[in-house]
Design a protein around this motif. Structure first.
Motif, PDB file in Angstrom:
ATOM      1  N   GLY A  78       5.954  -1.507  -5.731  1.00 16.05           N
ATOM      2  CA  GLY A  78       6.661  -2.266  -6.258  1.00 16.05           C
ATOM      3  C   GLY A  78       7.596  -1.677  -7.167  1.00 16.05           C
ATOM      4  N   LEU A  79       7.070  -0.400  -7.514  1.00 13.39           N
ATOM      5  CA  LEU A  79       7.782   0.376  -8.057  1.00 13.39           C
ATOM      6  C   LEU A  79       8.798   1.070  -7.563  1.00 13.39           C
ATOM      7  CD1 LEU A  79       7.971   2.153 -11.024  1.00 13.39           C
ATOM      8  CD2 LEU A  79       6.811   3.991  -9.801  1.00 13.39           C
ATOM      9  N   VAL A 124       9.320  -8.445  -5.734  1.00 15.67           N
ATOM     10  CA  VAL A 124       8.629  -7.388  -5.422  1.00 15.67           C
ATOM     11  C   VAL A 124       7.770  -6.904  -6.568  1.00 15.67           C
ATOM     12  CG1 VAL A 124      10.531  -6.007  -4.115  1.00 15.67           C
ATOM     13  CG2 VAL A 124      10.216  -5.878  -6.769  1.00 15.67           C
ATOM     14  N   LEU A 125       7.695  -7.813  -7.800  1.00 13.51           N
ATOM     15  CA  LEU A 125       6.797  -7.886  -8.948  1.00 13.51           C
ATOM     16  C   LEU A 125       5.779  -8.965  -8.823  1.00 13.51           C
ATOM     17  CD1 LEU A 125       8.848  -6.619 -11.888  1.00 13.51           C
ATOM     18  CD2 LEU A 125       7.630  -5.378 -10.172  1.00 13.51           C
ATOM     19  N   SER A 126       5.928  -9.861  -7.724  1.00 18.15           N
ATOM     20  CA  SER A 126       5.152 -11.077  -8.062  1.00 18.15           C
ATOM     21  C   SER A 126       3.656 -10.611  -7.399  1.00 18.15           C
ATOM     22  CB  SER A 126       5.675 -12.267  -7.131  1.00 18.15           C
ATOM     23  OG  SER A 126       6.894 -12.639  -7.611  1.00 18.15           O
ATOM     24  N   GLY A 253      12.262  -8.407   3.769  1.00 14.71           N
ATOM     25  CA  GLY A 253      11.467  -8.649   4.955  1.00 14.71           C
ATOM     26  C   GLY A 253      10.311  -7.213   5.135  1.00 14.71           C
ATOM     27  N   LEU A 254      10.995  -5.870   5.021  1.00 10.46           N
ATOM     28  CA  LEU A 254      10.330  -4.794   5.100  1.00 10.46           C
ATOM     29  C   LEU A 254       9.236  -5.014   4.152  1.00 10.46           C
ATOM     30  CD1 LEU A 254      13.073  -2.317   5.791  1.00 10.46           C
ATOM     31  CD2 LEU A 254      11.498  -3.535   7.567  1.00 10.46           C
ATOM     32  N   PHE A 255       9.735  -5.214   2.783  1.00 14.32           N
ATOM     33  CA  PHE A 255       8.764  -5.084   1.381  1.00 14.32           C
ATOM     34  C   PHE A 255       7.534  -6.167   1.971  1.00 14.32           C
ATOM     35  CE2 PHE A 255       7.339  -7.334  -1.985  1.00 14.32           C
ATOM     36  CZ  PHE A 255       6.632  -6.391  -2.788  1.00 14.32           C
ATOM     37  N   LEU A 256       7.774  -7.152   2.637  1.00 15.57           N
ATOM     38  CA  LEU A 256       6.652  -8.176   2.516  1.00 15.57           C
ATOM     39  C   LEU A 256       5.775  -7.449   3.758  1.00 15.57           C
ATOM     40  CD1 LEU A 256       6.212 -10.668   1.159  1.00 15.57           C
ATOM     41  CD2 LEU A 256       6.452 -11.914   3.235  1.00 15.57           C
ATOM     42  N   MET A 257       6.573  -6.908   4.721  1.00 10.24           N
ATOM     43  CA  MET A 257       5.455  -6.489   5.848  1.00 10.24           C
ATOM     44  C   MET A 257       4.569  -5.395   5.317  1.00 10.24           C
ATOM     45  SD  MET A 257       7.542  -6.468   9.370  1.00 10.24           S
ATOM     46  CE  MET A 257       9.116  -6.397   8.788  1.00 10.24           C
ATOM     47  N   ALA A 258       5.169  -4.451   4.377  1.00 12.30           N
ATOM     48  CA  ALA A 258       4.571  -3.376   3.956  1.00 12.30           C
ATOM     49  C   ALA A 258       3.542  -3.944   2.688  1.00 12.30           C
ATOM     50  CB  ALA A 258       5.582  -2.572   2.978  1.00 12.30           C
ATOM     51  N   ARG A 259       3.707  -4.963   1.963  1.00 14.37           N
ATOM     52  CA  ARG A 259       2.780  -5.474   1.112  1.00 14.37           C
ATOM     53  C   ARG A 259       1.694  -6.133   1.910  1.00 14.37           C
ATOM     54  NH1 ARG A 259       1.957  -4.099  -3.078  1.00 14.37           N
ATOM     55  NH2 ARG A 259       3.455  -4.743  -4.616  1.00 14.37           N
ATOM     56  N   ASN A 479       4.393   8.891  -2.033  1.00 12.08           N
ATOM     57  CA  ASN A 479       3.044   8.915  -2.133  1.00 12.08           C
ATOM     58  C   ASN A 479       2.370   7.848  -3.021  1.00 12.08           C
ATOM     59  OD1 ASN A 479       2.377  11.475  -0.799  1.00 12.08           O
ATOM     60  ND2 ASN A 479       2.212  12.654  -2.797  1.00 12.08           N
ATOM     61  N   ALA A 480       3.039   7.525  -4.100  1.00 11.60           N
ATOM     62  CA  ALA A 480       2.556   6.064  -4.795  1.00 11.60           C
ATOM     63  C   ALA A 480       2.740   5.044  -4.109  1.00 11.60           C
ATOM     64  CB  ALA A 480       3.383   6.141  -6.046  1.00 11.60           C
ATOM     65  N   ALA A 481       3.924   4.927  -3.454  1.00  6.20           N
ATOM     66  CA  ALA A 481       4.190   3.636  -2.612  1.00  6.20           C
ATOM     67  C   ALA A 481       3.244   3.576  -1.399  1.00  6.20           C
ATOM     68  CB  ALA A 481       5.820   3.558  -2.160  1.00  6.20           C
ATOM     69  N   ALA A 482       3.329   4.801  -0.672  1.00  8.24           N
ATOM     70  CA  ALA A 482       2.470   4.688   0.511  1.00  8.24           C
ATOM     71  C   ALA A 482       0.951   4.510   0.077  1.00  8.24           C
ATOM     72  CB  ALA A 482       2.432   6.115   1.253  1.00  8.24           C
ATOM     73  N   SER A 483       0.448   4.936  -0.825  1.00  5.65           N
ATOM     74  CA  SER A 483      -0.944   4.557  -1.312  1.00  5.65           C
ATOM     75  C   SER A 483      -1.066   3.242  -1.340  1.00  5.65           C
ATOM     76  CB  SER A 483      -1.131   5.331  -2.677  1.00  5.65           C
ATOM     77  OG  SER A 483      -0.783   6.875  -2.313  1.00  5.65           O
ATOM     78  N   ALA A 484       0.013   2.466  -2.227  1.00  4.76           N
ATOM     79  CA  ALA A 484      -0.284   1.123  -2.301  1.00  4.76           C
ATOM     80  C   ALA A 484      -0.061   0.317  -0.931  1.00  4.76           C
ATOM     81  CB  ALA A 484       0.946   0.487  -3.237  1.00  4.76           C
ATOM     82  N   VAL A 485       0.655   0.794  -0.095  1.00 11.39           N
ATOM     83  CA  VAL A 485       0.888   0.319   1.348  1.00 11.39           C
ATOM     84  C   VAL A 485      -0.681   0.096   1.962  1.00 11.39           C
ATOM     85  CG1 VAL A 485       2.019   0.068   3.533  1.00 11.39           C
ATOM     86  CG2 VAL A 485       3.219   0.396   1.457  1.00 11.39           C
TER      87      VAL A 485
END
Lengths: 954, 117
Positions: A78-79, A124-126, A253-259, A479-485
């Motif tokens: 999200g960040l 992205v924050l929901s 769309g990419l965000f949601l696939m990652a989420r 790192n932060a984003a991939a850890s979240a994914v």
């Protein structure tokens, strides 16, 4: 709270540009930018916690019974996305300030942009998927407005419609998928769903949910075969393209696939659907991009291709590939936004973005050339820029992934995609900027001002910085984003050199060599491309849509043929039918409540009301008589209110009655005085039958209601008990208005103010040059005028009455909290007292002596009411909580002061302003129609024996 | 008494609907006004009828009429004034623009192809 505020800020900011545009374009852009900057700052304040690995949460219960909560959470993913959306959004606001032409309505543009930004940040924050879906659809809607911003261009409108149809349709599929997912997990909260991988993947509904959600993602992110909307969306202004297609819309769309990656990925279905779609999209779009002459079309297909690349990486389903995907999202956003903005600069300065008409811009536009070169080389994957780093990692992943046990297929196709990518990137530089300077540019190109190139230049600097120092500038965020994914800690290692034995090195070299060769052969390839037949997506889409559009048109035109009478007839009958069905299928017993006796006087009142109503129907063709009869009905209604223990209603009704009749009389002055007989007897009988059905139904319902006791305990007891102790007033109705239901009243006076402003605006429109104005100027009164239109008797009487009426108004206002009265009624009384002066001495004479701006009255009223409400916050109480106390000032008795009184002043001012503005608007129409401008209070002065307001005064 | 009030509501509704089905703006406005009366009185009666018990505190008051419908109807009356004023103005504007005061669009006014581009 802060997360909800970050998502809300752009929406609040969307209100400002429309207001600020009056202060100039710079002020408008500055204010819009500040809102985004503020949201970015608040995001930044949350960043340290997220980078430490925490998840920031905000939970607001909205409709818990439906599982719909306004829950927000911020993790690494999200960040990353919120940072991209707000950061690039800020640059776009700056760029658009200088890009938009003078004739473009900038306020509208920024409003649409902020709506879109808010929707994206919301996605992205929901934390709640239902909330996410709401924001998701909002992006479709607001991007529709943005893409179709140039409403005069058919391509813009068609592109916007296509984007809305495709992404909105995908969104609908996604809603279904998300609901299935929520059902399996037993919660609509993402944080819960993400914990339920096993349950979801074991469910029979996994595949349907997956396909439906992917439909949403693929349409949004323009994946094959839904990629065709994106190039057509290029009809939008370039700032929009740069924003939508680098950092936001298509990345959703990419965000949601990652989420959803932690719960949906890792299965063969996921791999074969997602990775294959991504791979096809990447190669196909890269190939098409090479053959596009329009700079923006080239970038559009390149965007589709890069989106395919990221989709493919997410599809691989391994943590390493997902990490590379995250890294490429950052890199693509930087270089693609810079390139779009640069293409916009070329278009802005050279007045064309057709590669066939460009070339040789290198010396004419050195700054733009530098930016484009950096960004294009990055897009091509040339070391040491950031595009190179992520492409190298991508090729490495592709080389190690097998497709249907075929170990080299993905690697080869990825290399081919990269090859095309190199070719079109170099073509952008070579065909636009290199080569000889031409003499036939549509405009003389030169570098733009700093404002226009500042944003892309900053992005180009980022491209270099991330390229040179990836571990310093980007690795922490990756790192932060991939850890979240992936749901597991990731520590990425990004290097420029992977060694001689890394397949990526050789694939990269092959791509660069092949790409250069393809560029060299471009003319010949182009000829081949033109010669091969291809399906035209727009034609297929239009062909598919045509029958639907025809069908929708037929239904809409059939139902809405413009005949108001028909709508009313259908509506009334439909309501009656539904009510009858409910009555017929339910059980019914006669009401048991004791009936009240009928004394003779009220019976007479009833009789006059019924007779007047009947007379209206019979004599409705005589319009003046109708108004008199309506007055009787209104009077009887107010007397009825008084009889049935509602003195406040009686006072309000009677004063509203006066104002309404005056207003209708003024309007009737300009309307035909009689209604002609138009409808056939049969039609009248039919209408009469409908009317009787409605009347009998309502009467029966009212009777049934009145003869029964309430089915539920009424909440009125609360109000009756607490009116004095809680609200400090003995008139319970007034306390409800200004205290218990103050919020309703607040909304109500705003509506009233808006109604008055609408009337004012309508008048302004009528008085502009046009048929209405011509008719007014040529107006011939169709009635005989009174010889003495401003009689002295009336003038003197109204002057005497004025102070008395004002005092009555003041009295009614003050006693309102404890006795019948209050702001509404006082406002009407004072308005009528003022209108009487208008009637006696004419509009022009009165208006010249009474310098009150009615707009200001309305505004003051609403603001005072709002300020009173906000005042409660300072006491730590909710909006509009009233406070009161008792004071004694010698020699007066003890009296009460309540904030509710202040609120009532707001109500009073708004009502007064609204009534006066409405009546004054009608008077202005009268003046335009040749009403005499009276300079004297009355027409005939008997002491001098002459006419004062002569016709010459006109 | 209840029957009288109910029949008055019914009369006003019927007259209002009949006038709204006429083809000129002025009767439609008058019809809407009548319908407004009917609706306001109907809402008011949802608090049931009572005489001599106004919702104002007093020593030894025998009881209070239901104040809530009264408060709601009070604002409804004022709002309907605003609404009437707006449609009166629209009717006036339409008459001045078009030169006639018919409410139904004739064939020239209807978008022939359903507003398609």
């Amino acid at each position: 709270m802060s997360l909800a505020l970050i998502a809300a800020l752009p929406f609040l900011g969307a209100l400002l540009p429309g207001l600020m545009i009056r202060a100039g374009k710079n002020a408008c852009a500055l204010v819009t930018g500040s809102v985004t900057a503020l949201a970015l700052l608040m995001l930044g304040l949350n960043a340290p916690a997220v980078l430490r690995g925490e998840v920031v949460q905000t939970r607001i219960e909205w409709i818990p019974s439906l599982g719909l909560n306004a829950n927000f959470f911020l993790d690494g993913l999200g960040l990353l996305f919120a940072g991209l959306i707000l950061g690039i959004g800020l640059l776009i606001i700056l760029y658009a300030r200088f890009y938009l032409a003078k004739s473009d309505p900038m306020g509208q543009f920024y409003t649409y942009l902020m709506l879109f930004q808010g929707a994206m940040v919301g996605i992205v924050l929901s934390d709640n998927i239902l909330l996410l879906l709401v924001f998701w659809e909002l992006t479709s809607l607001s991007s529709f407005l943005l893409i179709g911003y140039w409403k005069h261009l058919p391509e813009g409108r068609q592109g916007a419609r296509m984007a809305l149809t495709v992404t909105g349709g995908g969104g609908l599929a996604m809603i279904a998928g998300m609901l299935i997912l929520g059902n399996i997990a037993g919660s609509y909260d993402l944080s819960v769903i993400l914990q339920n991988k096993e349950a979801i993947q074991a469910s029979d509904w996994y595949l349907p949910a997956l396909i439906l959600i992917l439909l949403g993602c693929f349409t949004k992110s323009a994946q094959f075969p839904f990629h065709f909307w994106l190039p057509h969306a290029m009809a939008a202004p370039t700032p929009v393209s740069a924003y939508l297609h680098s950092a936001t819309m298509v990345k959703a769309g990419l965000f949601l696939m990652a989420r959803m990656w932690p719960v949906l990925s890792g299965t063969p279905e996921w791999f074969y659907i997602v990775a294959t779609t991504g791979l096809i999209t990447m190669v196909m779009a890269a190939k098409i991009a090479l053959f596009k002459d329009d700079l923006k079309a080239l970038l559009a297909f390149s965007t589709v291709s890069h989106l395919g690349l990221i989709t493919m990486l997410l599809g691989f389903g391994t943590a390493e590939a997902a990490t590379v995907a995250v890294f490429h999202i950052i890199n693509h956003a930087t270089f693609k936004a810079a390139l779009f903005m640069s293409a916009g600069i070329v278009d802005h300065e050279a007045h064309t973005r057709d590669l066939k008409r460009l070339g040789g811009l290198r010396t004419l536009m050195p700054i733009t050339f530098t930016i484009v070169t950096i960004a294009s080389l990055s897009m091509a994957g040339i070391p040491p820029l950031n595009g190179f780093l992520s492409k190298e990692l991508m090729l490495e992943e592709a080389a190690h992934t097998a497709w249907m046990a075929n170990p080299w297929l993905i690697g080869v196709l990825a290399t081919i995609g990269a090859l095309f990518s190199v070719a079109y990137s170099f073509r952008f530089i070579a065909h636009a900027f290199l080569g000889p300077v031409r003499s036939d540019y549509p405009a003389k190109p030169h570098d733009p001002g700093f404002g226009l190139w500042a944003a892309p230049a900053l992005l180009a600097c980022l491209v270099i910085l991330i390229g040179l120092f990836p571990m310093l500038t980007a690795a922490w965020l990756v790192n932060a984003a991939a850890s979240a994914v992936t749901g597991a800690p990731v520590a990425v290692k990004i290097t420029h050199w992977h060694g001689l034995y890394a397949p990526a090195l050789w694939m990269s070299l092959a791509a660069i060599g092949g790409g250069l060769m393809a560029l060299g052969l471009h003319p010949r390839l182009m000829a081949l491309w033109t010669a091969t037949p291809r399906p035209e997506a727009k034609r297929i889409f239009d062909g598919l849509m045509e029958p639907f559009a025809t069908l929708a048109g037929r239904i809409a035109n059939g139902l809405h043929d413009g005949a108001l009478t028909r709508y009313i007839a259908i509506g009334t009958l439909a309501i009656a039918a539904v009510c009858y069905y409910a009555f017929d299928t339910g059980t019914h017993a006669i009401g048991t409540r004791d009936l009240m006796p009928v004394p003779p006087v009220p019976a007479l009142g009833w009789l006059s009301l019924v007779l007047a109503t009947l007379a209206i129907v019979i004599f409705h063709r005589n319009r003046l008589l109708t108004l008199v009869l309506v007055g009787i009905v209104g009077l009887m209604v107010s007397v009825g209110f008084a009889y049935f223990s509602a003195p406040d209603l009686a006072l309000t009704q009677i004063s509203v009655e006066v104002a309404t009749i005056i207003l209708m009389l003024l309007a009737l002055n300009f309307l035909p005085k009689a209604t002609p007989v138009e409808s056939a007897p049969l039609r009248r009988t039919w209408d009469g039958a409908i009317a009787v059905i409605a009347g009998v139904g309502i009467a029966a319902l009212a009777y049934a209601l009145m003869t029964r006791d309430p089915a539920f305990q009424a909440i009125s007891d609360f109000h009756i008990t607490n009116s004095k102790p809680g609200g400090g007033g003995t008139n319970i109705v007034n306390v409800i208005l200004v205290d218990f239901r103050g919020y309703d009243t607040f909304g109500e006076i705003i509506v009233l103010g808006i109604a008055a402003l609408v009337i004012f605006a309508l008048t302004e429109a009528l008085l502009r040059a046009g048929p209405a104005n011509d008719r007014l100027l040529a107006w011939k009164p169709d009635q005989r005028r009174a010889g003495d239109r401003h009689p002295m008797m009336l003038v003197v009487a109204t002057r005497v009455i004025l102070p008395i009426a004002l005092m009555v108004g003041f009295f009614i206002f003050l006693r309102g909290h404890n006795e019948p009265g209050g702001g509404f009624i006082a406002g009407l009384i004072v308005a009528i007292a003022l209108v009487m002066q208008y009637m006696a001495s004419g509009f022009a004479w009165t208006a010249a002596r009474q310098k009150v701006d009615y707009h200001a009255l309305i505004a003051c009223g609403v603001l005072i009411a709002a300020a009173t409400g906000i005042g409660a916050w300072f006491n730590g109480l909710p909006f509009l909580t009233s406070a009161f106390g008792y004071f004694t000032i010698w020699p007066l008795e003890e009296f009460e002061l309540a904030t509710a009184l202040l609120f009532d002043i707001g109500v009073f001012l708004t009502v007064l302003g609204a009534v006066m503005l409405a009546l004054a608007s009608l008077s202005r129409i009268g003046l335009r129609a040749g009403e005499t401008v009276n300079t004297q209070p009355f027409d005939i002065d008997p002491s001098e024996g002459r006419t004062l307001n002569s016709e010459e005064a006109r | 008494m209840e029957a009288l009030v109910a029949s008055a509501i019914g009369m006003m509704t019927a007259a209002g609907v009949y006038l709204m089905l006429r083809q000129r703006t002025f009767p439609v406005i008058v019809g809407l006004t009548l319908l407004t009366y009917a609706v306001n009185v109907f809402l008011f009666t949802s608090g049931r009828l009572a005489t001599n018990v106004p919702a104002i505190y007093g020593e030894g008051a025998p009881g209070y009429a239901d104040p809530l419908p009264q408060a709601l109807v009070l604002t409804a009356i004022v709002i309907s004034f605003g609404m009437t004023a707006v449609i009166v103005m629209m009717a006036l504007g339409a008459f001045l623009e078009a030169g006639h005061d018919k409410v139904d669009m004739n064939d020239d006014d209807t978008p022939a192809n359903g507003g398609q581009k």
